[in-house]
Design an enzyme around this catalytic site. Structure first.
Site, PDB file in Angstrom:
ATOM      1  N   GLY A  20      39.818  29.836  36.713  1.00  0.00           N
ATOM      2  CA  GLY A  20      38.516  29.671  36.469  1.00  0.00           C
ATOM      3  C   GLY A  20      37.880  29.848  35.236  1.00  0.00           C
ATOM      4  O   GLY A  20      38.365  30.441  34.356  1.00  0.00           O
ATOM      5  N   GLN A  21      36.398  29.996  35.128  1.00  0.00           N
ATOM      6  CA  GLN A  21      35.928  30.011  33.995  1.00  0.00           C
ATOM      7  C   GLN A  21      36.025  31.414  33.571  1.00  0.00           C
ATOM      8  O   GLN A  21      36.211  31.681  32.466  1.00  0.00           O
ATOM      9  CB  GLN A  21      34.228  29.995  34.229  1.00  0.00           C
ATOM     10  CG  GLN A  21      33.312  29.901  32.783  1.00  0.00           C
ATOM     11  CD  GLN A  21      31.926  30.221  33.146  1.00  0.00           C
ATOM     12  OE1 GLN A  21      31.533  30.589  34.175  1.00  0.00           O
ATOM     13  NE2 GLN A  21      31.135  29.987  32.012  1.00  0.00           N
ATOM     14  N   ASP A  56      46.390  31.575  41.024  1.00  0.00           N
ATOM     15  CA  ASP A  56      45.613  30.659  41.226  1.00  0.00           C
ATOM     16  C   ASP A  56      45.834  29.700  42.231  1.00  0.00           C
ATOM     17  O   ASP A  56      47.216  29.597  42.623  1.00  0.00           O
ATOM     18  CB  ASP A  56      44.944  29.880  40.144  1.00  0.00           C
ATOM     19  CG  ASP A  56      43.387  29.316  40.168  1.00  0.00           C
ATOM     20  OD1 ASP A  56      42.516  29.897  39.608  1.00  0.00           O
ATOM     21  OD2 ASP A  56      43.141  28.526  40.963  1.00  0.00           O
ATOM     22  N   ILE A  57      45.092  28.794  43.020  1.00  0.00           N
ATOM     23  CA  ILE A  57      45.426  27.778  43.920  1.00  0.00           C
ATOM     24  C   ILE A  57      45.724  26.468  42.968  1.00  0.00           C
ATOM     25  O   ILE A  57      46.552  25.405  43.255  1.00  0.00           O
ATOM     26  CB  ILE A  57      44.777  27.283  44.953  1.00  0.00           C
ATOM     27  CG1 ILE A  57      43.407  27.039  44.637  1.00  0.00           C
ATOM     28  CG2 ILE A  57      44.687  28.450  46.012  1.00  0.00           C
ATOM     29  CD1 ILE A  57      42.515  26.462  45.771  1.00  0.00           C
ATOM     30  N   ASP A  70      47.113  31.769  47.496  1.00  0.00           N
ATOM     31  CA  ASP A  70      45.681  31.186  47.977  1.00  0.00           C
ATOM     32  C   ASP A  70      45.285  32.656  48.233  1.00  0.00           C
ATOM     33  O   ASP A  70      45.925  33.295  49.466  1.00  0.00           O
ATOM     34  CB  ASP A  70      46.158  30.238  49.089  1.00  0.00           C
ATOM     35  CG  ASP A  70      44.931  29.858  49.839  1.00  0.00           C
ATOM     36  OD1 ASP A  70      43.801  30.605  49.407  1.00  0.00           O
ATOM     37  OD2 ASP A  70      44.538  29.021  50.649  1.00  0.00           O
ATOM     38  N   TYR A  80      25.723  31.494  48.809  1.00  0.00           N
ATOM     39  CA  TYR A  80      26.532  32.399  47.601  1.00  0.00           C
ATOM     40  C   TYR A  80      25.917  33.710  47.702  1.00  0.00           C
ATOM     41  O   TYR A  80      26.788  34.787  47.725  1.00  0.00           O
ATOM     42  CB  TYR A  80      26.166  31.429  46.414  1.00  0.00           C
ATOM     43  CG  TYR A  80      26.842  32.309  45.026  1.00  0.00           C
ATOM     44  CD1 TYR A  80      28.220  32.272  44.910  1.00  0.00           C
ATOM     45  CD2 TYR A  80      25.900  32.787  44.295  1.00  0.00           C
ATOM     46  CE1 TYR A  80      28.752  32.814  43.746  1.00  0.00           C
ATOM     47  CE2 TYR A  80      26.515  33.433  43.076  1.00  0.00           C
ATOM     48  CZ  TYR A  80      27.763  33.358  42.835  1.00  0.00           C
ATOM     49  OH  TYR A  80      28.332  33.993  41.567  1.00  0.00           O
ATOM     50  N   LYS A 136      27.908  37.480  48.364  1.00  0.00           N
ATOM     51  CA  LYS A 136      27.768  38.395  47.115  1.00  0.00           C
ATOM     52  C   LYS A 136      27.360  39.654  47.767  1.00  0.00           C
ATOM     53  O   LYS A 136      27.969  40.716  47.249  1.00  0.00           O
ATOM     54  CB  LYS A 136      26.886  37.898  45.964  1.00  0.00           C
ATOM     55  CG  LYS A 136      27.887  36.665  45.047  1.00  0.00           C
ATOM     56  CD  LYS A 136      29.188  37.449  44.594  1.00  0.00           C
ATOM     57  CE  LYS A 136      29.947  36.205  44.000  1.00  0.00           C
ATOM     58  NZ  LYS A 136      31.388  36.565  43.679  1.00  0.00           N
TER      59      LYS A 136
HETATM   60  N1  SER Z   1      26.712  31.595  37.505  1.00  0.00           N
HETATM   61  C1  SER Z   1      26.366  31.794  38.914  1.00  0.00           C
HETATM   62  C2  SER Z   1      25.838  30.508  39.601  1.00  0.00           C
HETATM   63  O1  SER Z   1      25.258  29.975  39.027  1.00  0.00           O
HETATM   64  C3  SER Z   1      25.826  32.836  39.232  1.00  0.00           C
HETATM   65  O2  SER Z   1      26.386  33.990  39.141  1.00  0.00           O
HETATM   66  O3  SER Z   1      26.459  30.304  40.653  1.00  0.00           O
END
Ligand code: SER
Length: 318
Positions: A11-12, A34-35, A52, A141, A145
Site C-alpha cells: 500500500g501507500q 500483502d494480498i 490475508d 472508516y 479507526k
Molecule cells: N488519507 C486517509 C483518507 O483520506 C485519511 O487518513 O482516507
C-alpha cells in the site's frame, strides 16, 4: 534486533515504510506481506509472503514462522472506499486488526498500527483539535479507526501488548499512489500538474485538512515504535501533523514551478462530507512532548521535492 512483520506492505505507506525498516533493522529481519503481488523492489529487497490479515490462522502462522517480535499493521481500506464498501471495510479494518492483536498477544509481539484524522467527526473541535477530545466520526472508516484505537488500548491494558500508533493526516508521496481516500487529491494534483498542466479537484475551495509528506510519516512510525515507554502518557493514536492547507494553497505553490497550471473544481459530495467532518488542523503537542515528534517538510519544501522527483519519474515513464 527487531524481527518485523508488515501487513499491507504494497500500500501507500507500506511500499515506503518497508524499505525504510529494512534499512534500519536489516533486510532479513523485515518480512513484507500483502494480498497483492508485490512490486519487484519489495520482493527483491527482502522476504515477502502473500498473507490475508483477515485470516487469523494465516496471520498467526506467519508471525510464528518468521519469529516476529513486532507487527506493523498497515492493511486497511481508506475513507471513500470504506464508505462505498462498509462491509468490506469492517472486515479488513476491524477483523484484520483484531487478528493482528491476537497474534501479538499469543507470540508476544509489539504492534504499530496507524489511526487517522478520520477518527474525528463533526462534533470534534475542528481547529487545533486536541489529543483527547470528542470522537464521534460519521464515516465507516472513522468508526473502524476509533474502535481500532480503543482495541489497541484494551490489548495494552488487559494483556500488556505493547501497542503504539499515530493519527496520520493525509499523506503525500511520490512512490505509490493512494486509492480511495479523501485526502488523495493532494497527491493526484502533483501528477496532473506535471502531466496535464491542469487538475480538477474533488474537494471544494477552502477545505482545510492536515497533511504530511511521506518521509515525515515514515519517521513518525519509526520514532513512535522506538519511543521510551516510560515517557509515554498516551500509547496509541498520537495526533501528528506537518501542515494544514486547502486545495487552492497547493495550487499556488505548484504555480511557482509550473506557472501555466490551472485548477478547477468538480466536488464529490461523499468525499466533501467526509472532509468537512474532519479537523482543519490538529494539535500534535502530545507527540512532540512525549516522544519528540518533529516534522521536516512544510508545504513549500514538500512541493519542491514532489515536483523534482515526479518530473524525473514521469519523464522516464513516457
Ligand atoms: N488519507 C486517509 C483518507 O483520506 C485519511 O487518513 O482516507
Amino acid at each position: 534486533m527487531k524481527r518485523i512483520l508488515i501487513t499491507g506492505a504494497c500500500g501507500q505507506i507500506g511500499s515506503e515504510l518497508t524499505p525504510a525498516l529494512r534499512e534500519c533493522y536489516g533486510a532479513d529481519n523485515v518480512i513484507a506481506t500483502d494480498i497483492a503481488d508485490p512490486p519487484a523492489c519489495l520482493k527483491e529487497g527482502g522476504p515477502f509472503k502473500i498473507v490475508d490479515c483477515t485470516d487469523i490462522n494465516a496471520i498467526g502462522w506467519i508471525v510464528k514462522k518468521f519469529q516476529a517480535d513486532t507487527i506493523c499493521h498497515l492493511a486497511a481500506l481508506l475513507s471513500a472506499v470504506a464508505e462505498d464498501k462498509p462491509n468490506l471495510a469492517w472486515k479488513v479494518n476491524m477483523t484484520g486488526l483484531y487478528n493482528v492483536l491476537e497474534a501479538a498477544r499469543e507470540y508476544e509481539c509489539s504492534v504499530f498500527t496507524p489511526s487517522s484524522i478520520g477518527a474525528f467527526g463533526p462534533t470534534t473541535p475542528h481547529n487545533k483539535t486536541p489529543q483527547d477530545t470528542i470522537q464521534r466520526p460519521t464515516s465507516m472508516y472513522g468508526v473502524t479507526k476509533v474502535a481500532g484505537e480503543l482495541l489497541c488500548d484494551y490489548y495494552y491494558k488487559r494483556f500488556g501488548v505493547d501497542t503504539r500508533g499515530v493519527r496520520y493526516p493525509g499523506i503525500i508521496s511520490n512512490e505509490t499512489v493512494p486509492s480511495g481516500g479523501t485526502t488523495d487529491y493532494a497527491v493526484h494534483i502533483y501528477y496532473e500538474a506535471i502531466k496535464e498542466r491542469k487538475y480538477t479537484c474533488f474537494l471544494k475551495k477552502g477545505t482545510f485538512l492536515d497533511m504530511m509528506y511521506m518521509p515525515d510519516a515514515i519517521k513518525a512510525a519509526i520514532d513512535v515504535m522506538e519511543a521510551n515507554p516510560a515517557k509515554l502518557i498516551h500509547r496509541n493514536a498520537f495526533n501528528v501533523t506537518a501542515m494544514s492547507f486547502p486545495p487552492e494553497m497547493i495550487a499556488v505553490e505548484i504555480k511557482k514551478y509550473i506557472p501555466e497550471f490551472t485548477m478547477d473544481y468538480d466536488v464529490d459530495p461523499i468525499r466533501q462530507a467526509i472532509a468537512d467532518s474532519w479537523p482543519n488542523s490538529m494539535d500534535d503537542s502530545a507527540a512532540r512532548e512525549e516522544w519528540g515528534w518533529e516534522h521536516e517538510y512544510d508545504l513549500p519544501k514538500m512541493t519542491k521535492d514532489m515536483i523534482d522527483v515526479l518530473t524525473e519519474k514521469l519523464r522516464v515513464k513516457t
